[in-house]
Design a protein around this motif. Structure first.
Motif, PDB file in Angstrom:
ATOM      1  N   LEU A   1       0.808  -1.391  -0.015  1.00 53.33           N
ATOM      2  CA  LEU A   1       0.006  -0.079  -0.044  1.00 53.33           C
ATOM      3  C   LEU A   1       0.777   1.250  -0.002  1.00 53.33           C
ATOM      4  O   LEU A   1       0.265   2.347  -0.183  1.00 53.33           O
ATOM      5  N   LEU A   2       2.226   1.142   0.107  1.00 52.83           N
ATOM      6  CA  LEU A   2       3.112   2.339   0.177  1.00 52.83           C
ATOM      7  C   LEU A   2       2.744   3.291   1.240  1.00 52.83           C
ATOM      8  O   LEU A   2       2.703   4.393   1.104  1.00 52.83           O
ATOM      9  N   GLU A   3       2.113   2.909   2.273  1.00 57.14           N
ATOM     10  CA  GLU A   3       1.578   3.629   3.397  1.00 57.14           C
ATOM     11  C   GLU A   3       2.773   3.881   4.305  1.00 57.14           C
ATOM     12  O   GLU A   3       2.645   3.298   5.427  1.00 57.14           O
ATOM     13  N   TRP A   4       3.478   4.600   3.946  1.00 57.66           N
ATOM     14  CA  TRP A   4       4.634   5.120   4.899  1.00 57.66           C
ATOM     15  C   TRP A   4       4.478   5.778   6.142  1.00 57.66           C
ATOM     16  O   TRP A   4       4.945   5.226   7.474  1.00 57.66           O
ATOM     17  N   ARG A   5       3.282   6.436   6.299  1.00 55.95           N
ATOM     18  CA  ARG A   5       2.977   6.899   7.710  1.00 55.95           C
ATOM     19  C   ARG A   5       2.686   5.849   8.585  1.00 55.95           C
ATOM     20  O   ARG A   5       2.935   6.037  10.055  1.00 55.95           O
ATOM     21  N   LEU A   6       1.591   5.168   8.016  1.00 59.69           N
ATOM     22  CA  LEU A   6       1.142   4.094   9.002  1.00 59.69           C
ATOM     23  C   LEU A   6       2.325   2.918   9.406  1.00 59.69           C
ATOM     24  O   LEU A   6       2.438   2.783  10.380  1.00 59.69           O
ATOM     25  N   ALA A   7       3.138   2.865   8.360  1.00 56.47           N
ATOM     26  CA  ALA A   7       4.204   1.788   8.578  1.00 56.47           C
ATOM     27  C   ALA A   7       4.877   2.544   9.581  1.00 56.47           C
ATOM     28  O   ALA A   7       5.516   1.857  10.733  1.00 56.47           O
ATOM     29  N   ALA A   8       5.373   3.873   9.614  1.00 57.49           N
ATOM     30  CA  ALA A   8       6.171   4.482  10.572  1.00 57.49           C
ATOM     31  C   ALA A   8       5.391   4.404  12.041  1.00 57.49           C
ATOM     32  O   ALA A   8       6.464   4.297  12.878  1.00 57.49           O
ATOM     33  N   ALA A   9       4.453   4.750  12.105  1.00 55.06           N
ATOM     34  CA  ALA A   9       3.474   4.664  13.260  1.00 55.06           C
ATOM     35  C   ALA A   9       3.602   3.309  13.964  1.00 55.06           C
ATOM     36  O   ALA A   9       3.983   3.227  14.951  1.00 55.06           O
ATOM     37  N   LEU A  10       3.528   2.064  13.082  1.00 54.46           N
ATOM     38  CA  LEU A  10       3.844   0.904  13.687  1.00 54.46           C
ATOM     39  C   LEU A  10       5.055   0.548  14.141  1.00 54.46           C
ATOM     40  O   LEU A  10       5.203   0.158  15.382  1.00 54.46           O
ATOM     41  N   SER A  11       6.036   1.062  13.277  1.00 52.12           N
ATOM     42  CA  SER A  11       7.329   0.744  13.865  1.00 52.12           C
ATOM     43  C   SER A  11       7.598   1.555  14.984  1.00 52.12           C
ATOM     44  O   SER A  11       8.289   1.038  15.843  1.00 52.12           O
ATOM     45  N   LEU A  12       7.274   2.814  15.113  1.00 48.96           N
ATOM     46  CA  LEU A  12       7.193   3.348  16.391  1.00 48.96           C
ATOM     47  C   LEU A  12       6.941   2.556  17.622  1.00 48.96           C
ATOM     48  O   LEU A  12       7.435   2.614  18.656  1.00 48.96           O
ATOM     49  N   VAL A  13       5.575   2.202  17.436  1.00 50.07           N
ATOM     50  CA  VAL A  13       5.146   1.542  18.656  1.00 50.07           C
ATOM     51  C   VAL A  13       5.945   0.054  18.787  1.00 50.07           C
ATOM     52  O   VAL A  13       6.003  -0.134  20.092  1.00 50.07           O
TER      53      VAL A  13
END
Lengths: 328, 262, 272
Positions: C237-249
């Motif tokens: 999905l190329l959803e960088w923001r969501l991926a970044a948020a998940l990574s932060l968690v």
């Protein structure tokens, strides 16, 4: 921004996105090698195929491949997002193309059927013959496998629920997901690559599943007790296109023209039993081989098709919903 | 002191560790395309295909080059950091240790995606240089751990002796310190190489087409290939690790060094 | 040797390297989580509101806990025997652990595809015994087994130093006082191993929650773990923001637990 890779441009080579395993082997023999012989341009296959990779490539101006092939729904979506390079008819000779070959900015290549497939040794008294049978875990017990593609599974769920192929579109998503809930826990493998699907049915990890017809045919030709059910199979073409903005458009267009010529296409389809969409290719194929291809008129009649213009704009949303559904 | 029960459990655990890998070796020579064990027959066909395929050879070559590069870079950096941290028992310095272990705190998947994101903007994806940088950073803590015992054991009186003989700082470093550190440097280098050679997650994301490493190709091929050629590669790699460990055991001789750091 | 400029150069170079070429990419990527036009915390609100993310995180933690149990049960006797067992046995076991440690994740995961597969030894054995073919491959169980297989060597290498610190004389003394093996284990070995065990357990947990390769190959998308979810957001999905948020968690959970690990490992005898 400084882009080191854009600074180096390879001449005399074209990178072609390919599906790996037997697909790439067949492509190499039938298309890549003859193309290199004819033009001197080297062909390097790059796996795997994914529309997300296309987006990433164009966005980052960093091209791993120049030419790809995808189903018309994804190509349509890619065109909507301006990721496809317009066909260059200065390089591609229209006269060399079949009359129906051009679809938007892509060239139609062949038809792939995704069909219900089952192991005959697990169902000696007759196996499933429809998607409704696939859903019937009482009469046809055993672990199942499904191609992990959202729109395919939504469609077969609707068919299993009794919707007629003509009435599939517009897709009733809620009804489809309700139906999918019934089968979710009985599907043990959600496969994503062709090679994987061959391995799981051949080794018996699953007793039935959806498979691309040529991969199933390979497994059958290799001696495994597998049968293809052509009833309610999904018929999708695969179209070649060039990634927008790639530095090797010239080589890419040359490759595109060559790849849909009757003879190379026929040889490719002979190795992998997909149906060529260039009518002249049939001249090069034996009747026995044509019998097992999706383009056979009897098979086309009992299969189903998708509506790219309806589906493509909704594809991302559908995929997200599907992914969330699957992981919960 | 360690009773027979404990020893038995230990042997079972060791069997759990090693048996599966031993099982894969024969499958790598199987005549059947199916992943069955025991294989119906044996042949060198898969091995021959492996060596004929330029893709695998290229991936192996990339892994070698990147491994050596990451090892050299990582070891130099770890050496510099280690000398500063551990040599002169200065009080405050130990507190900075955590800083050099930064990569350990970040899950590899997050590092991998972060590199994919940033390297994408810099055009470093799909390049061996990019992977060398990434692997050197991720391997720095390992190099540090490998060098630490050797550095802690440096004898300062040797330095003073050399100094009183009129040696310059550089000469002391070159002729006294470095040779004393050699075992640690070799271990750090070896560990750095092995870490990079085996590293999969970051490579899957940033290796791309031109810098494809062996683990990345293996990971992707598992679904793309339909026969046990991956088992063939696995047997070769397993053989390599076995040989390397035997070599190390022989070289380390009687005194098996059991690292005293976590 | 630490005069003036040179004393800054030594730590300076590796620090700059790490900060620029590791810290910066990670920080840059994670900061993307806050760049959503709908608001800096929009992705996080999305994570909280959609149940799938909670389910995946919960499943990840559960799988990790199972991994820890298996790892500790296997690593403890291994480490104990390596530390205090007969010399030849100890050396051989250490060799096996080392070979296992240096084998790559992919190779190890692939071995389980074969071992747990429908044509593999486990299913063949079950069939020979007249049992139904067990379904292990492509389940969370297979992923747990695979992850444990990878983590046991790590756990052993953490446990052995701390077990080595148990004074043999204590064991001899207890034996001399008439304690049975079981009693020695319960009252001497186990309490003294506790710091090392908890360090090994925490390490296994922290590493397994972030694993991608093994769950991707041995598990099923139906029961995916958080790393697979992050990859899906990016690859599909190329959803960088969501991926970044998940990574932060994921990173937050890991950092908090890693800090606990360092404290535990310091007590177990490592360097603080």
């Amino acid at each position: 921004m400084l882009n080191i890779r854009a600074l180096r441009a390879d001449q005399g080579v074209v990178y072609v996105n390919s599906w790996g395993g037997s697909w790439t082997d067949a492509e190499r023999k039938a298309i890549f090698d003859p193309f290199t012989e004819a033009t001197g341009i080297e062909v390097v296959p790059v796996t795997p195929v994914s529309i997300a990779k296309l987006r990433a490539q164009v966005q980052m101006n960093d091209y791993e491949w120049d030419v790809s092939n995808m189903n018309p729904i994804e190509v349509y979506q890619a065109e909507l997002e301006d990721l496809v390079e317009p066909l260059d008819f200065d390089i591609i000779d229209r006269d060399k193309l079949a009359s129906n070959a051009v679809v938007g900015n892509s060239l139609e290549m062949l038809t792939i059927a995704t069909a219900l497939v089952y192991r005959t040794d697990k169902f000696p008294n007759g196996g499933p013959q429809s998607w409704a049978d696939f859903w019937d875990v009482e009469r046809f017990p055993g672990p199942r496998g499904l191609y992990n593609r959202a729109f395919t599974n939504v469609a077969i769920a609707l068919l299993a629920d009794g919707v007629a192929p003509e009435d599939l579109y517009p897709l009733d998503l809620d009804r489809a997901f309700n139906k999918l809930d019934e089968i979710k826990d009985h599907v043990t493998v959600w496969w994503s690559q062709g090679g994987q699907s061959e391995q799981i049915i051949r080794d018996g990890e699953i007793v039935m599943g959806s498979m691309w017809n040529a991969r199933a045919q390979s497994v059958i030709d290799g001696g495994a007790p597998v049968e293809i059910v052509w009833n309610q199979a999904e018929h999708l073409s695969t179209n070649r296109f060039v990634a927008k903005g790639t530095p090797r458009t010239k080589e890419a267009m040359q490759f595109m023209e060559f790849a849909v010529q009757p003879k190379p296409l026929a040889e490719f389809c002979d190795a992998l039993t997909y149906g060529p969409l260039n009518p002249k290719s049939l001249d090069y194929l034996s009747p026995e081989r044509v019998e097992v291809m999706p383009t056979r008129p009897e098979y086309v009649k009992i299969g189903f098709h998708h509506d790219p213009s309806w589906l493509a704009p909704k594809l991302t949303e559908l995929t997200e919903r599907y992914n969330s559904w699957l992981a919960s | 002191m360690v009773g027979p029960l404990a020893i038995l459990l230990a042997i079972l655990a060791a069997a759990f560790l090693i048996l599966p890998q031993l099982i894969v070796v024969p499958v790598g020579f199987s005549t059947s395309p199916s992943l069955q064990f025991p294989p119906p027959g044996y042949s060198m066909e898969l091995m021959r295909r492996l060596f004929d395929d330029p893709g695998w050879a290229q991936a192996f070559y990339n892994s070698l080059v990147i491994g050596i590069g990451a090892s050299i870079l990582g070891t130099c950096l770890a050496l510099a950091a280690g000398l500063w941290l551990y040599r002169h028992r200065k009080m405050g310095r130990r507190n900075f240790e955590a800083l050099f272990f930064l990569p350990v705190f970040v899950p590899t998947i997050v590092s991998a995606v972060a590199y994919y994101f940033v390297f994408g903007q810099l055009g470093l994806n799909g390049s061996r240089v990019g992977l060398i940088i990434a692997h050197a950073s991720l391997g720095l803590p390992i190099g540090l751990l490998a060098l630490k015992p050797t550095i802690l054991r440096l004898d300062p009186t040797l330095d003073k002796a050399a100094e009183s003989c009129g040696a310059s700082s550089f000469q002391i470093f070159r002729w006294v310190t470095l040779p004393a550190l050699r075992p640690g440097i070799l271990v750090a280098g070896l560990f750095g190489f092995l870490h990079s050679f085996d590293e999969t997650v970051v490579a899957v994301f940033i290796a791309g087409r031109d810098a494809e490493t062996l683990p990345k190709k293996m990971f992707e091929s598992i679904r793309l290939e339909t026969d046990p050629i991956i088992a063939t590669v696995s047997s070769l790699l397993f053989g390599g690790v076995l040989a390397a460990c035997l070599l190390y055991a022989a070289l380390a001789g009687r005194r098996m060094q059991i690292s005293t750091s976590p | 040797m630490s005069d003036g400029v040179r004393s800054w150069l030594l730590p300076g170079l590796p620090l700059v390297f790490l900060v620029l070429l590791f810290g910066y990419p990670v920080a840059e990527f994670l900061s993307v989580a806050f760049t959503d036009p709908a608001g800096p915390f929009a992705p996080f609100l999305h994570l909280v509101s959609e149940s799938v993310y909670r389910i995946v995180l919960g499943r990840t933690i559960t799988n990790a806990l199972f991994v820890v149990v298996v790892v500790v049960l296997l690593a403890f006797p291994l480490a104990l025997t390596i530390a205090h067992g007969p010399r030849v046995v100890s050396r051989t076991l250490l060799f096996v652990v080392a070979v296992s440690f240096w084998t790559s994740f992919v190779v190890k995961s692939y071995t389980w595809i074969i071992v747990l597969g429908n044509r593999g030894p486990i299913v063949e054995l079950a069939n020979l015994l007249g049992l139904d073919s067990p379904r292990i491959l492509f389940t969370s169980l297979a992923a747990v087994i695979g992850m444990a297989h990878i983590l046991v060597p790590f756990a052993v290498l953490v446990l052995v130093p701390s077990l080595l610190r148990i004074d043999r004389r204590l064991l001899l003394a207890a034996h001399g006082l008439g304690a049975s093996r079981l009693q020695i284990f319960r009252t001497v070995i186990l309490p003294l191993s506790a710091p090392g065990l908890s360090a090994a357990a925490l390490l296994s947990f922290v590493l397994s929650i972030g694993y991608y390769i093994t769950p991707a190959l041995l598990g099923t998308p139906r029961e995916m773990m958080i790393a697979q979810l992050i990859v899906q957001q990016i690859e599909e999905l190329l959803e960088w923001r969501l991926a970044a948020a998940l990574s932060l968690v994921l990173l937050t959970v890991t950092v908090v637990l890693s800090t606990l690990y360092r404290k535990a490992s310091a007590k177990a005898g490592g360097e603080a």
